[in-house]
Scaffold this active site. Structure first.
Site, PDB file in Angstrom:
ATOM      1  N   HIS A  22       6.036   5.700   5.515  1.00 12.24           N
ATOM      2  CA  HIS A  22       6.087   6.959   4.772  1.00 12.24           C
ATOM      3  C   HIS A  22       5.300   8.059   5.465  1.00 12.24           C
ATOM      4  O   HIS A  22       4.239   7.825   6.048  1.00 12.24           O
ATOM      5  CB  HIS A  22       5.692   6.791   3.305  1.00 12.24           C
ATOM      6  CG  HIS A  22       4.268   6.443   3.030  1.00 12.24           C
ATOM      7  ND1 HIS A  22       3.302   7.394   2.830  1.00 12.24           N
ATOM      8  CD2 HIS A  22       3.652   5.250   2.887  1.00 12.24           C
ATOM      9  CE1 HIS A  22       2.150   6.790   2.559  1.00 12.24           C
ATOM     10  NE2 HIS A  22       2.332   5.487   2.600  1.00 12.24           N
ATOM     11  N   ASP A  40      -3.308   5.648   5.392  1.00 11.53           N
ATOM     12  CA  ASP A  40      -2.157   5.656   4.476  1.00 11.53           C
ATOM     13  C   ASP A  40      -1.472   7.024   4.519  1.00 11.53           C
ATOM     14  O   ASP A  40      -1.811   7.887   3.760  1.00 11.53           O
ATOM     15  CB  ASP A  40      -2.663   5.323   3.065  1.00 11.53           C
ATOM     16  CG  ASP A  40      -1.548   5.159   2.054  1.00 11.53           C
ATOM     17  OD1 ASP A  40      -0.386   5.096   2.454  1.00 11.53           O
ATOM     18  OD2 ASP A  40      -1.856   5.110   0.850  1.00 11.53           O
ATOM     19  N   GLU A  56       6.827   8.859  -0.793  1.00  5.19           N
ATOM     20  CA  GLU A  56       6.566   7.449  -1.135  1.00  5.19           C
ATOM     21  C   GLU A  56       5.488   7.335  -2.202  1.00  5.19           C
ATOM     22  O   GLU A  56       5.567   6.517  -3.116  1.00  5.19           O
ATOM     23  CB  GLU A  56       6.128   6.684   0.122  1.00  5.19           C
ATOM     24  CG  GLU A  56       5.937   5.176  -0.084  1.00  5.19           C
ATOM     25  CD  GLU A  56       4.517   4.756  -0.452  1.00  5.19           C
ATOM     26  OE1 GLU A  56       4.316   3.573  -0.736  1.00  5.19           O
ATOM     27  OE2 GLU A  56       3.611   5.627  -0.495  1.00  5.19           O
ATOM     28  N   GLU A  57       4.472   8.194  -2.080  1.00  6.97           N
ATOM     29  CA  GLU A  57       3.279   8.080  -2.927  1.00  6.97           C
ATOM     30  C   GLU A  57       3.537   8.400  -4.395  1.00  6.97           C
ATOM     31  O   GLU A  57       2.668   8.195  -5.236  1.00  6.97           O
ATOM     32  CB  GLU A  57       2.165   9.000  -2.404  1.00  6.97           C
ATOM     33  CG  GLU A  57       1.693   8.680  -0.982  1.00  6.97           C
ATOM     34  CD  GLU A  57       0.829   7.423  -0.911  1.00  6.97           C
ATOM     35  OE1 GLU A  57       0.774   6.675  -1.894  1.00  6.97           O
ATOM     36  OE2 GLU A  57       0.235   7.206   0.156  1.00  6.97           O
ATOM     37  N   ASP A  80       3.260   0.555   6.829  1.00  7.76           N
ATOM     38  CA  ASP A  80       2.465   1.373   5.922  1.00  7.76           C
ATOM     39  C   ASP A  80       1.045   0.805   5.942  1.00  7.76           C
ATOM     40  O   ASP A  80       0.782  -0.221   5.319  1.00  7.76           O
ATOM     41  CB  ASP A  80       3.067   1.321   4.512  1.00  7.76           C
ATOM     42  CG  ASP A  80       2.286   2.200   3.529  1.00  7.76           C
ATOM     43  OD1 ASP A  80       1.317   2.848   3.956  1.00  7.76           O
ATOM     44  OD2 ASP A  80       2.655   2.216   2.334  1.00  7.76           O
ATOM     45  N   HIS A  86      -5.990   7.258  -0.600  1.00  6.09           N
ATOM     46  CA  HIS A  86      -5.747   8.181  -1.711  1.00  6.09           C
ATOM     47  C   HIS A  86      -6.980   9.026  -2.038  1.00  6.09           C
ATOM     48  O   HIS A  86      -7.109   9.500  -3.173  1.00  6.09           O
ATOM     49  CB  HIS A  86      -5.247   7.446  -2.969  1.00  6.09           C
ATOM     50  CG  HIS A  86      -3.970   6.685  -2.736  1.00  6.09           C
ATOM     51  ND1 HIS A  86      -3.398   5.880  -3.670  1.00  6.09           N
ATOM     52  CD2 HIS A  86      -3.156   6.628  -1.657  1.00  6.09           C
ATOM     53  CE1 HIS A  86      -2.295   5.332  -3.180  1.00  6.09           C
ATOM     54  NE2 HIS A  86      -2.125   5.782  -1.946  1.00  6.09           N
TER      55      HIS A  86
END
Ligand code: BES
Ligand code: ZN
Length: 394
Positions: free
Chosen positions: A204, A223, A257-258, A285, A362
């Site tokens: 992603h 990520d 994607e998130e 990923d 994140h």
């Protein structure tokens, strides 16, 4: 207060892109049990299978769910968004090894291309992976609705185009999605003999951080700048080697994607609808942070194809020569789940076991420095993905 402002901003931006008002989610039952008290009483479980359930939520409730999972359960994910009840139900009913899409090819997993693969693997270069991670993580955010999220996808398109500019059999395109502004990126190397059969390596392109994702800093170095940089290295090596596959090879950078695997779901479902013949899919990923001392490459055993995972294990032994093992996400944690749900064989070789996961993802602290400072771990995945392409697209 912050929450209310966030919600208003979200509602406004969602409205301008005509996002669907309600979504059908597949949610892990353990997650569902914990968020139940926060949901409107009218939300009912519509279907259950494989330890997960289908529920129908409004857009605002979906955002709330994401927030609750990240901030209160202190874990990631646990749901996938779908556009209809039927799609959500079939994602639960047909996952795993039992079901294949009409277009799935039963692949031959022999390993016999070492004359080609070995010199390519030797070209994989840590500094160039690191450099790409630095460039991608310097976008303020790659959030799927942000201006820099749009720009970062164009940057990936331009980088891949540049690496393949000497090749008339290669094209790089943005794949536009109707419901949000960030595009996915697809590079296609046309197969010389079996061009209707496709081998895919993807990851992603978007990032996210904080409660509502949109404006805050989201470097997403691990990520998933790492996955995109790993793929970029594979492209560089294949292009420098003047590699010409018999089957068609596609590299994909997925948008959004998130926020529920949206980009990959859009693409995988359209391949299924067209009856595209996809031989195998690898998802990259998170390849940066070496979280587990005694394992280098960890294959996610759930929402993936067992036979193809076993093939990857043998490719690692033959060409990468590092320690590998298995772990489980426990939910459809990344874009491989979209391909699995569409009936295609998919794998996700991952940087650590689930227990040793990088806690900085994140957040604004998902940086290269906080994940070891170099791309040595990612280089192992670039070698594996190179071997996967050459051994499967023959
Ligand atoms: N890279 C993560 C997936 C991941 C996280 C795998 C931790 C293994 C360990 C991915 O970008 C992600 O964040 N996925 C979402 C799920 C999705 C359905 C919204 C997540 O885990 O929250
Ligand atoms: Zn993530």
């Amino acid at each position: 207060m912050k929450k209310i402002i966030g919600l208003i901003a979200l509602t406004l931006s969602a409205a301008s892109f005509a996002a669907p008002k309600a979504q059908w989610l597949t949610v892990d039952n353990d997650v569902l049990a914990k968020i139940r008290p926060k949901l409107n009483k009218s939300v009912q479980t519509l279907f259950s299978a494989q330890g997960a359930s289908v529920v129908k939520l409004t857009q605002a409730e979906v955002e709330q769910l994401s927030e609750t999972i990240h901030n209160e359960l202190h874990r990631c994910g646990g749901f996938i968004a779908h556009e209809s009840f039927e799609e959500a139900q079939s994602a639960l009913s047909f996952q795993g090894d039992m079901y294949f899409a009409k277009g799935a090819i039963f692949a031959d997993y022999t390993i016999d291309q070492s004359v080609l693969v070995a010199p390519m693997v030797a070209q994989v270069n840590e500094p160039s992976i690191r450099e790409m991670i630095i460039k991608l993580s310097s976008f303020n955010t790659r959030y799927y609705k942000s201006e820099t999220g749009i720009k970062s996808s164009e940057f990936i398109r331009d980088t891949w185009t540049d690496l393949s500019k000497h090749r008339s059999d290669v094209k790089v395109e943005l794949y536009k999605h109707p419901s949000w502004p960030q595009a996915s990126i697809i590079m296609t190397i046309a197969g010389s003999e079996k061009s209707d059969e496709i081998v895919i390596v993807g990851g992603h392109a978007d990032s996210i951080a904080g409660m509502f994702g949109g404006s805050g800093k989201a470097p997403g170095a691990d990520d998933n700048a790492s996955g995109i940089a790993t793929i970029t290295e594979v492209i560089k090596v294949l292009m420098n080697s003047n590699y010409k596959p018999k089957r068609t090879v596609q590299f994909m950078g997925y948008a959004a994607e998130e926020v529920g695997l949206l980009g990959s779901k859009d693409i995988a479902n359209s391949y299924k609808a067209k009856g595209s013949k996809v031989v195998g899919v690898m998802q990259l990923d998170m390849t940066l942070n070496k979280g587990t001392a005694d394992q280098d490459i960890v294959m996610m055993a759930d929402f993936t194809n067992g036979a193809q995972n076993e093939f990857l294990g043998r490719l690692i032994d033959e060409y990468v020569k590092v320690k590998w093992g298995y772990s489980r996400c426990g939910y459809g944690c990344s874009d491989h789940a979209s391909w699995t749900a569409a009936g295609y064989p998919a794998s996700m070789p991952f940087e650590s076991t689930m227990e040793d996961i990088n806690k900085k993802i994140h957040t604004a602290n998902d940086t290269l420095q906080n994940a070891g400072g170099d791309a040595k771990h990612a280089a192992k995945f670039a070698k594996l993905a190179t071997a996967f392409v050459v051994e499967l697209a023959k």
